[in-house]
Design a protein around this motif. Structure first.
Motif, PDB file in Angstrom:
ATOM      1  N   LEU A   1       9.532   1.616   4.393  1.00  0.00           N
ATOM      2  CA  LEU A   1       9.768   0.536   4.860  1.00  0.00           C
ATOM      3  C   LEU A   1       8.803   0.165   6.211  1.00  0.00           C
ATOM      4  CD1 LEU A   1       9.910  -2.948   3.929  1.00  0.00           C
ATOM      5  CD2 LEU A   1      11.779  -1.619   5.408  1.00  0.00           C
ATOM      6  N   THR A   2       7.380  -0.746   5.983  1.00  0.00           N
ATOM      7  CA  THR A   2       6.780   0.008   7.155  1.00  0.00           C
ATOM      8  C   THR A   2       7.479  -1.407   7.764  1.00  0.00           C
ATOM      9  OG1 THR A   2       4.893   0.229   6.701  1.00  0.00           O
ATOM     10  CG2 THR A   2       4.050  -0.571   8.338  1.00  0.00           C
ATOM     11  N   LEU A   3       7.787  -1.871   9.853  1.00  0.00           N
ATOM     12  CA  LEU A   3       8.224  -2.687   9.326  1.00  0.00           C
ATOM     13  C   LEU A   3       7.217  -3.426  10.879  1.00  0.00           C
ATOM     14  CD1 LEU A   3      12.017  -2.589  10.735  1.00  0.00           C
ATOM     15  CD2 LEU A   3      10.765  -3.790   8.803  1.00  0.00           C
TER      16      LEU A   3
ATOM     17  N   ALA B   1       7.281   2.501  10.932  1.00  0.00           N
ATOM     18  CA  ALA B   1       7.462   2.608   9.067  1.00  0.00           C
ATOM     19  C   ALA B   1       9.182   3.630   9.410  1.00  0.00           C
ATOM     20  CB  ALA B   1       6.490   3.814   9.994  1.00  0.00           C
ATOM     21  N   LEU B   2       9.989   3.140   8.793  1.00  0.00           N
ATOM     22  CA  LEU B   2      10.811   3.546   8.315  1.00  0.00           C
ATOM     23  C   LEU B   2      11.154   4.350   7.428  1.00  0.00           C
ATOM     24  CD1 LEU B   2      12.994   0.101   8.961  1.00  0.00           C
ATOM     25  CD2 LEU B   2      12.399   1.533  10.780  1.00  0.00           C
ATOM     26  N   TYR B   3      11.641   5.853   7.214  1.00  0.00           N
ATOM     27  CA  TYR B   3      11.616   6.640   6.427  1.00  0.00           C
ATOM     28  C   TYR B   3      13.461   6.562   5.926  1.00  0.00           C
ATOM     29  CZ  TYR B   3       6.932   7.930   7.054  1.00  0.00           C
ATOM     30  OH  TYR B   3       5.515   8.397   6.967  1.00  0.00           O
ATOM     31  N   LEU B   4      13.446   6.408   5.269  1.00  0.00           N
ATOM     32  CA  LEU B   4      14.661   6.055   4.541  1.00  0.00           C
ATOM     33  C   LEU B   4      15.131   7.179   3.818  1.00  0.00           C
ATOM     34  CD1 LEU B   4      14.484   2.295   3.221  1.00  0.00           C
ATOM     35  CD2 LEU B   4      15.174   3.220   5.241  1.00  0.00           C
ATOM     36  N   PHE B   5      16.706   7.434   4.165  1.00  0.00           N
ATOM     37  CA  PHE B   5      16.508   9.058   3.633  1.00  0.00           C
ATOM     38  C   PHE B   5      18.630   8.898   2.973  1.00  0.00           C
ATOM     39  CE2 PHE B   5      13.644  10.771   5.431  1.00  0.00           C
ATOM     40  CZ  PHE B   5      13.258  11.716   5.040  1.00  0.00           C
TER      41      PHE B   5
ATOM     42  N   PRO C   1       0.691  -1.294  -0.207  1.00  0.00           N
ATOM     43  CA  PRO C   1      -0.264  -0.126  -0.362  1.00  0.00           C
ATOM     44  C   PRO C   1       0.531   1.112  -0.370  1.00  0.00           C
ATOM     45  CG  PRO C   1       0.037  -0.978   2.266  1.00  0.00           C
ATOM     46  CD  PRO C   1       0.108  -1.828   1.404  1.00  0.00           C
ATOM     47  N   ARG C   2       0.342   2.148  -0.693  1.00  0.00           N
ATOM     48  CA  ARG C   2       1.231   3.677  -1.154  1.00  0.00           C
ATOM     49  C   ARG C   2       0.629   4.402   0.426  1.00  0.00           C
ATOM     50  NH1 ARG C   2       1.163   6.030  -6.189  1.00  0.00           N
ATOM     51  NH2 ARG C   2       2.060   4.324  -7.375  1.00  0.00           N
ATOM     52  N   HIS C   3      -0.191   4.372   1.376  1.00  0.00           N
ATOM     53  CA  HIS C   3      -0.692   5.015   1.800  1.00  0.00           C
ATOM     54  C   HIS C   3      -0.134   3.897   3.573  1.00  0.00           C
ATOM     55  CE1 HIS C   3      -3.197   7.473  -0.153  1.00  0.00           C
ATOM     56  NE2 HIS C   3      -3.647   6.165  -0.992  1.00  0.00           N
ATOM     57  N   LEU C   4       0.514   5.255   4.750  1.00  0.00           N
ATOM     58  CA  LEU C   4       0.523   4.587   5.653  1.00  0.00           C
ATOM     59  C   LEU C   4      -0.358   4.058   6.511  1.00  0.00           C
ATOM     60  CD1 LEU C   4       3.719   5.005   7.237  1.00  0.00           C
ATOM     61  CD2 LEU C   4       2.373   6.809   8.332  1.00  0.00           C
ATOM     62  N   PRO C   5      -0.306   2.942   7.277  1.00  0.00           N
ATOM     63  CA  PRO C   5      -1.000   2.096   7.561  1.00  0.00           C
ATOM     64  C   PRO C   5      -1.159   2.569   9.194  1.00  0.00           C
ATOM     65  CG  PRO C   5       0.805   0.229   7.019  1.00  0.00           C
ATOM     66  CD  PRO C   5       1.168   1.549   7.063  1.00  0.00           C
ATOM     67  N   ALA C   6      -2.771   2.366   9.254  1.00  0.00           N
ATOM     68  CA  ALA C   6      -3.683   3.810  10.641  1.00  0.00           C
ATOM     69  C   ALA C   6      -2.591   3.036  11.729  1.00  0.00           C
ATOM     70  CB  ALA C   6      -5.202   2.801  10.815  1.00  0.00           C
TER      71      ALA C   6
ATOM     72  N   ILE D   1       6.453   2.060  -1.641  1.00  0.00           N
ATOM     73  CA  ILE D   1       5.947   3.352  -1.929  1.00  0.00           C
ATOM     74  C   ILE D   1       7.392   3.876  -3.386  1.00  0.00           C
ATOM     75  CG2 ILE D   1       4.846   4.527  -0.100  1.00  0.00           C
ATOM     76  CD1 ILE D   1       7.199   6.008  -0.158  1.00  0.00           C
ATOM     77  N   PRO D   2       6.525   4.847  -4.388  1.00  0.00           N
ATOM     78  CA  PRO D   2       6.962   4.387  -5.175  1.00  0.00           C
ATOM     79  C   PRO D   2       8.288   5.137  -4.904  1.00  0.00           C
ATOM     80  CG  PRO D   2       5.401   4.861  -5.962  1.00  0.00           C
ATOM     81  CD  PRO D   2       4.835   4.838  -4.488  1.00  0.00           C
ATOM     82  N   MET D   3       9.645   5.201  -4.929  1.00  0.00           N
ATOM     83  CA  MET D   3      11.384   5.588  -4.420  1.00  0.00           C
ATOM     84  C   MET D   3      11.547   6.802  -5.255  1.00  0.00           C
ATOM     85  SD  MET D   3      14.875   4.141  -4.176  1.00  0.00           S
ATOM     86  CE  MET D   3      15.452   5.037  -5.468  1.00  0.00           C
ATOM     87  N   LEU D   4      11.738   7.807  -4.204  1.00  0.00           N
ATOM     88  CA  LEU D   4      12.307   9.300  -4.448  1.00  0.00           C
ATOM     89  C   LEU D   4      13.207   9.067  -4.842  1.00  0.00           C
ATOM     90  CD1 LEU D   4      11.677  11.821  -5.085  1.00  0.00           C
ATOM     91  CD2 LEU D   4      12.048  12.291  -2.866  1.00  0.00           C
ATOM     92  N   ARG D   5      13.465   9.319  -6.573  1.00  0.00           N
ATOM     93  CA  ARG D   5      14.789   9.433  -6.776  1.00  0.00           C
ATOM     94  C   ARG D   5      15.287  11.106  -7.659  1.00  0.00           C
ATOM     95  NH1 ARG D   5      16.634   4.460  -8.870  1.00  0.00           N
ATOM     96  NH2 ARG D   5      14.268   2.463  -8.951  1.00  0.00           N
ATOM     97  N   THR D   6      16.793  11.539  -7.367  1.00  0.00           N
ATOM     98  CA  THR D   6      17.264  12.369  -7.335  1.00  0.00           C
ATOM     99  C   THR D   6      18.616  12.730  -8.932  1.00  0.00           C
ATOM    100  OG1 THR D   6      18.830  12.705  -5.636  1.00  0.00           O
ATOM    101  CG2 THR D   6      16.454  13.854  -5.513  1.00  0.00           C
ATOM    102  N   GLU D   7      18.014  11.462  -9.889  1.00  0.00           N
ATOM    103  CA  GLU D   7      19.452  10.742 -10.108  1.00  0.00           C
ATOM    104  C   GLU D   7      19.334  11.391 -11.621  1.00  0.00           C
ATOM    105  OE1 GLU D   7      20.386   6.187  -9.415  1.00  0.00           O
ATOM    106  OE2 GLU D   7      18.900   6.428 -10.583  1.00  0.00           O
ATOM    107  N   GLU D   8      21.079  11.723 -11.916  1.00  0.00           N
ATOM    108  CA  GLU D   8      21.135  12.336 -13.136  1.00  0.00           C
ATOM    109  C   GLU D   8      21.587  11.226 -13.545  1.00  0.00           C
ATOM    110  OE1 GLU D   8      20.036  15.221 -14.579  1.00  0.00           O
ATOM    111  OE2 GLU D   8      18.630  15.533 -12.435  1.00  0.00           O
ATOM    112  N   SER D   9      22.441  11.481 -15.164  1.00  0.00           N
ATOM    113  CA  SER D   9      23.316  10.899 -15.879  1.00  0.00           C
ATOM    114  C   SER D   9      24.883  11.200 -15.594  1.00  0.00           C
ATOM    115  CB  SER D   9      23.083  11.029 -17.788  1.00  0.00           C
ATOM    116  OG  SER D   9      21.755  10.498 -18.023  1.00  0.00           O
ATOM    117  N   VAL D  10      26.072  10.301 -15.563  1.00  0.00           N
ATOM    118  CA  VAL D  10      27.230  10.564 -14.855  1.00  0.00           C
ATOM    119  C   VAL D  10      27.180  10.850 -16.519  1.00  0.00           C
ATOM    120  CG1 VAL D  10      29.599   9.491 -14.521  1.00  0.00           C
ATOM    121  CG2 VAL D  10      27.753   8.469 -13.708  1.00  0.00           C
TER     122      VAL D  10
END
Length: 198
Positions: free
Chosen positions: A76-78, A83-87, A8-13, A41-50
């Motif tokens: 990631l929900t454990l 909920a782990l928010y990964l940066f 699920p994209r939404h955080l479980p209650a 959830i769809p990962m946010l990426r800030t990738e650019e070409s090398v």
């Protein structure tokens, strides 16, 4: 590949705790791969070409054609309650000034290392120590052609404190990567409660 299509994209209650985790490492060690493998959830990426502008500035890593320039982000929900928010941080030295802001509020830092280029991790650990006081765990990304070393040998080579968790995982494999994150969070919470040394 991440699991955004099956989760699920939404955080479980039922989620009662949110935990921020910093994922750091040198250029090309697998930080984006790690977050992509576990994010529900769809990962946010800030990738650019090398580009050729990076020649002589960044390490040459064969077929690597993109690089993170700001951050990666996933969730990631454990156990249905945490909920782990990964940066994920950029790996190139010139973007390391972003680390302080990304580390704000994090419970700990997961340092990704590549044993083919272990020396690249020395500066990463120095930067982490200089910019934060976060608990640290280290994951050795088991690239197929990477030399295998006992985890205690890697701990010694990186001059890590004795209580620092060091684990090996294939960061493309969701189950292994989830285990690594659990190890970091448990270590960080034990340290916060004063049960282990920094």
């Amino acid at each position: 590949m991440g699991s955004a299509t099956s989760e699920p994209r939404h955080l479980p209650a039922a989620v009662a705790r949110s935990v921020k985790v910093l994922v750091v490492g040198a250029f090309g060690v697998g930080k984006t791969t790690l977050i992509d493998a576990v994010s529900e959830i769809p990962m946010l990426r800030t990738e650019e070409s090398v580009t050729t502008a990076s020649v002589g500035v960044d390490p040459a890593l064969g077929s690597k054609s993109t690089t993170t320039v700001a951050m990666d982000f996933g969730r990631l929900t454990l156990g249905g309650r945490t909920a782990l928010y990964l940066f994920g941080t950029p790996g190139q030295r010139r973007f390391w000034d972003l680390w302080s802001g990304l580390a704000d509020g994090a419970v700990g830092a997961l340092v990704v290392v590549d044993t083919r280029r272990l020396e690249d991790s020395f500066e990463v650990l120095d930067q982490l120590e200089e910019k934060t006081d976060l608990p640290v765990a280290v994951v050795i990304n088991s690239f197929p052609d990477a030399p295998r070393h006992p985890e205690d040998d890697v701990r010694l080579a990186l001059d890590l404190p004795p209580g620092t968790p060091v684990v090996t995982a294939d960061l493309r494999v969701r189950q292994e990567t989830v285990g690594v994150l659990v190890t970091l969070v448990e270590h960080a919470l034990r340290r916060r409660s004063g049960r282990v040394a920094a």
